[in-house]
Design a protein around this motif. Structure first.
Motif, PDB file in Angstrom:
ATOM      1  N   ILE A  40       0.834  -1.199   0.000  1.00 20.29           N
ATOM      2  CA  ILE A  40       0.000   0.000   0.000  1.00 20.29           C
ATOM      3  C   ILE A  40       0.872   1.254   0.000  1.00 20.29           C
ATOM      4  N   TRP A  41       1.938   1.249   0.779  1.00 16.83           N
ATOM      5  CA  TRP A  41       2.860   2.390   0.826  1.00 16.83           C
ATOM      6  C   TRP A  41       3.437   2.662  -0.557  1.00 16.83           C
ATOM      7  N   ILE A  42       3.845   1.588  -1.256  1.00 14.65           N
ATOM      8  CA  ILE A  42       4.414   1.731  -2.604  1.00 14.65           C
ATOM      9  C   ILE A  42       3.349   2.216  -3.584  1.00 14.65           C
ATOM     10  N   ALA A  43       2.154   1.629  -3.509  1.00 15.11           N
ATOM     11  CA  ALA A  43       1.090   1.993  -4.449  1.00 15.11           C
ATOM     12  C   ALA A  43       0.686   3.459  -4.295  1.00 15.11           C
ATOM     13  N   LYS A  44       0.701   3.976  -3.079  1.00 16.83           N
ATOM     14  CA  LYS A  44       0.333   5.364  -2.869  1.00 16.83           C
ATOM     15  C   LYS A  44       1.300   6.321  -3.561  1.00 16.83           C
ATOM     16  N   ARG A  45       2.502   5.855  -3.833  1.00 17.55           N
ATOM     17  CA  ARG A  45       3.510   6.693  -4.465  1.00 17.55           C
ATOM     18  C   ARG A  45       3.678   6.443  -5.962  1.00 17.55           C
ATOM     19  N   TYR A  46       3.322   5.236  -6.398  1.00 13.89           N
ATOM     20  CA  TYR A  46       3.616   4.894  -7.794  1.00 13.89           C
ATOM     21  C   TYR A  46       2.391   4.455  -8.605  1.00 13.89           C
ATOM     22  N   LEU A  47       1.201   4.512  -8.042  1.00 10.82           N
ATOM     23  CA  LEU A  47       0.013   4.020  -8.743  1.00 10.82           C
ATOM     24  C   LEU A  47      -0.240   4.767 -10.055  1.00 10.82           C
ATOM     25  N   ILE A  48      -0.087   6.068 -10.029  1.00 11.69           N
ATOM     26  CA  ILE A  48      -0.341   6.852 -11.241  1.00 11.69           C
ATOM     27  C   ILE A  48       0.724   6.563 -12.292  1.00 11.69           C
ATOM     28  N   ARG A  49       1.968   6.458 -11.885  1.00 11.52           N
ATOM     29  CA  ARG A  49       3.062   6.242 -12.835  1.00 11.52           C
ATOM     30  C   ARG A  49       3.111   4.809 -13.332  1.00 11.52           C
ATOM     31  N   PHE A  50       2.839   3.843 -12.445  1.00  8.49           N
ATOM     32  CA  PHE A  50       2.921   2.426 -12.806  1.00  8.49           C
ATOM     33  C   PHE A  50       1.661   1.689 -12.337  1.00  8.49           C
ATOM     34  N   PRO A  51       0.507   1.996 -12.921  1.00 14.46           N
ATOM     35  CA  PRO A  51      -0.749   1.411 -12.441  1.00 14.46           C
ATOM     36  C   PRO A  51      -0.830  -0.101 -12.601  1.00 14.46           C
ATOM     37  N   VAL A  52      -0.307  -0.633 -13.691  1.00 12.34           N
ATOM     38  CA  VAL A  52      -0.387  -2.080 -13.917  1.00 12.34           C
ATOM     39  C   VAL A  52       0.374  -2.837 -12.844  1.00 12.34           C
ATOM     40  N   PHE A  53       1.582  -2.389 -12.538  1.00 12.33           N
ATOM     41  CA  PHE A  53       2.389  -3.060 -11.516  1.00 12.33           C
ATOM     42  C   PHE A  53       1.700  -2.996 -10.157  1.00 12.33           C
ATOM     43  N   CYS A  54       1.191  -1.834  -9.783  1.00 11.32           N
ATOM     44  CA  CYS A  54       0.552  -1.685  -8.475  1.00 11.32           C
ATOM     45  C   CYS A  54      -0.710  -2.524  -8.361  1.00 11.32           C
ATOM     46  N   LEU A  55      -1.478  -2.602  -9.440  1.00 14.47           N
ATOM     47  CA  LEU A  55      -2.677  -3.438  -9.425  1.00 14.47           C
ATOM     48  C   LEU A  55      -2.308  -4.921  -9.299  1.00 14.47           C
ATOM     49  N   LYS A  56      -1.171  -5.304  -9.879  1.00 11.46           N
ATOM     50  CA  LYS A  56      -0.694  -6.676  -9.713  1.00 11.46           C
ATOM     51  C   LYS A  56      -0.396  -6.976  -8.248  1.00 11.46           C
ATOM     52  N   LEU A  57       0.168  -5.998  -7.557  1.00  9.11           N
ATOM     53  CA  LEU A  57       0.462  -6.187  -6.136  1.00  9.11           C
ATOM     54  C   LEU A  57      -0.810  -6.467  -5.351  1.00  9.11           C
ATOM     55  N   PHE A  58      -1.870  -5.698  -5.630  1.00 11.37           N
ATOM     56  CA  PHE A  58      -3.133  -5.885  -4.919  1.00 11.37           C
ATOM     57  C   PHE A  58      -3.782  -7.221  -5.290  1.00 11.37           C
ATOM     58  N   LYS A  59      -3.670  -7.597  -6.558  1.00 20.30           N
ATOM     59  CA  LYS A  59      -4.230  -8.874  -7.000  1.00 20.30           C
ATOM     60  C   LYS A  59      -3.526 -10.034  -6.311  1.00 20.30           C
ATOM     61  N   PHE A  60      -2.211  -9.937  -6.225  1.00 27.03           N
ATOM     62  CA  PHE A  60      -1.450 -10.980  -5.545  1.00 27.03           C
ATOM     63  C   PHE A  60      -1.830 -11.052  -4.070  1.00 27.03           C
ATOM     64  N   GLY A  61      -2.012  -9.882  -3.435  1.00 33.90           N
ATOM     65  CA  GLY A  61      -2.391  -9.862  -2.028  1.00 33.90           C
ATOM     66  C   GLY A  61      -3.750 -10.493  -1.789  1.00 33.90           C
ATOM     67  N   ALA A  62      -4.710 -10.213  -2.674  1.00 35.51           N
ATOM     68  CA  ALA A  62      -6.051 -10.788  -2.540  1.00 35.51           C
ATOM     69  C   ALA A  62      -6.015 -12.308  -2.696  1.00 35.51           C
ATOM     70  N   LYS A  63      -5.257 -12.790  -3.677  1.00 33.70           N
ATOM     71  CA  LYS A  63      -5.130 -14.232  -3.887  1.00 33.70           C
ATOM     72  C   LYS A  63      -4.451 -14.890  -2.693  1.00 33.70           C
ATOM     73  N   ASN A  64      -3.456 -14.220  -2.156  1.00 28.26           N
ATOM     74  CA  ASN A  64      -2.739 -14.768  -1.003  1.00 28.26           C
ATOM     75  C   ASN A  64      -3.661 -14.861   0.207  1.00 28.26           C
ATOM     76  N   PHE A  65      -4.502 -13.848   0.394  1.00 28.79           N
ATOM     77  CA  PHE A  65      -5.437 -13.857   1.520  1.00 28.79           C
ATOM     78  C   PHE A  65      -6.406 -15.033   1.406  1.00 28.79           C
ATOM     79  N   MET A  66      -6.908 -15.297   0.205  1.00 31.24           N
ATOM     80  CA  MET A  66      -7.825 -16.416  -0.009  1.00 31.24           C
ATOM     81  C   MET A  66      -7.131 -17.747   0.250  1.00 31.24           C
ATOM     82  N   LYS A  67      -5.879 -17.863  -0.164  1.00 31.18           N
ATOM     83  CA  LYS A  67      -5.137 -19.102   0.054  1.00 31.18           C
ATOM     84  C   LYS A  67      -4.903 -19.352   1.540  1.00 31.18           C
ATOM     85  N   ILE A  68      -4.678 -18.271   2.300  1.00 26.93           N
ATOM     86  CA  ILE A  68      -4.526 -18.421   3.746  1.00 26.93           C
ATOM     87  C   ILE A  68      -5.807 -18.992   4.350  1.00 26.93           C
ATOM     88  N   LEU A  69      -6.934 -18.424   3.938  1.00 23.87           N
ATOM     89  CA  LEU A  69      -8.217 -18.878   4.465  1.00 23.87           C
ATOM     90  C   LEU A  69      -8.505 -20.330   4.115  1.00 23.87           C
TER      91      LEU A  69
END
Length: 291
Positions: free
Chosen positions: A231-260
């Protein structure tokens, strides 16, 4: 760019005999090696001290776990103090192959990107399975790079700054990659230089006895740092690198589901995961005690 003008930096934390062997292999390929220890136990430190005297590398003892970012910065600053022109960064679990350093240095020197090359990484091969880890290419070079095995000119840190201490661990390398790319620099891969890498301790599971999937099996505190720092990184680079930042969130969501679904200790891991999200939004950074 000559071999004698560079310095390799390795960060250690509770090293074992395999780590010592990795250091020996690296020392045989470089004239200057700085090992920065991040608060290892007395036994681990003794192993490093003996190896430093036997193999011939400089050991800097932080005395406490200051985080990967700060430890890397300590090593880089030491390289700058010694007047080194380039630095090669490693984590303790990576092992160089024959001719690795010489090949990577030559790759940097002969890069088609010239002065725009900000960071060069090797081809990563999973030590367990012998398979190459696929890089993510964008229009110019790589999207981002891992720390281990990365080669940079020392002046890069003077021009673009050091690693962000407040991140502590996780995302340190990604943030620096994005910072360099935002400045117009390029990250590239030298496929001829092979580094044997250990990508954590993943576990394999089956869902309903059919669908096979893999979980990272990170500790609760690592879950915390990963989500907070994304989140800290995305707040600084989302506009410049939106695809990369969205990948980070997608990975986090998938990881959360796998934990559950599959991981043990899911209650604590989920609690730390959500705490990381909260602190990332509030920008509560630095080291957190694992409670």
């Amino acid at each position: 760019m000559r071999l004698e003008d560079g310095c390799a930096v390795v960060v250690t934390y509770h090293p074992d005999q395999q780590v010592i062997e990795n250091l020996v292999s690296l020392r045989l390929q470089t004239l200057h090696l700085v090992v920065v220890d991040n608060g290892s136990t007395a036994d681990g430190l003794e192993m490093l001290r003996v190896a430093a005297g036997r193999v011939g590398f400089e050991l800097i003892e932080n005395g406490d776990n200051l985080g990967i970012a700060t430890a890397l910065n300590v090593g880089v600053r030491r390289a700058l103090e010694m007047g080194r022109e380039w630095v090669l960064l490693f984590d303790q679990d990576s092992c160089v192959t024959e001719g690795f350093v010489e090949t990577l240095v030559a790759g940097y020197e002969n890069s088609r990107w010239g002065d725009r090359l900000g960071l060069l990484v090797p081809r990563y091969v999973d030590k367990r399975f012998g398979t190459a880890l696929p890089p993510n290419y964008v229009k110019e070079g790589l999207e981002a790079a891992m720390t281990s095995g990365s080669l940079l000119r020392a002046e890069t840190f003077l021009r673009h700054g050091f690693f962000v201490d407040e991140l502590f661990i996780d995302g340190v390398d990604y943030e620096y990659s994005l910072r360099l790319r935002a400045a117009g620099m390029v990250i590239d891969e030298c496929v001829e230089a092979v580094l044997l890498h250990s990508p954590g301790e993943p576990q394999f599971h089956k869902l309903l006895g059919v669908l096979r999937f893999q979980t990272a099996n990170y500790s609760p505190i690592r879950q915390y740092y990963q989500e907070r720092n994304k989140i800290w990184i995305a707040k600084r680079y989302l506009i410049r690198f939106p695809v990369f930042c969205l990948k980070l969130f997608k990975f986090g969501a998938k990881n959360f589901m796998k934990i559950l679904v599959a991981e043990e200790g899911k209650a604590k891991k989920c609690r730390f995961f959500l705490a990381g999200v909260r602190d990332g939004l509030l920008e509560r950074m630095g080291k957190r005690l694992a409670t």
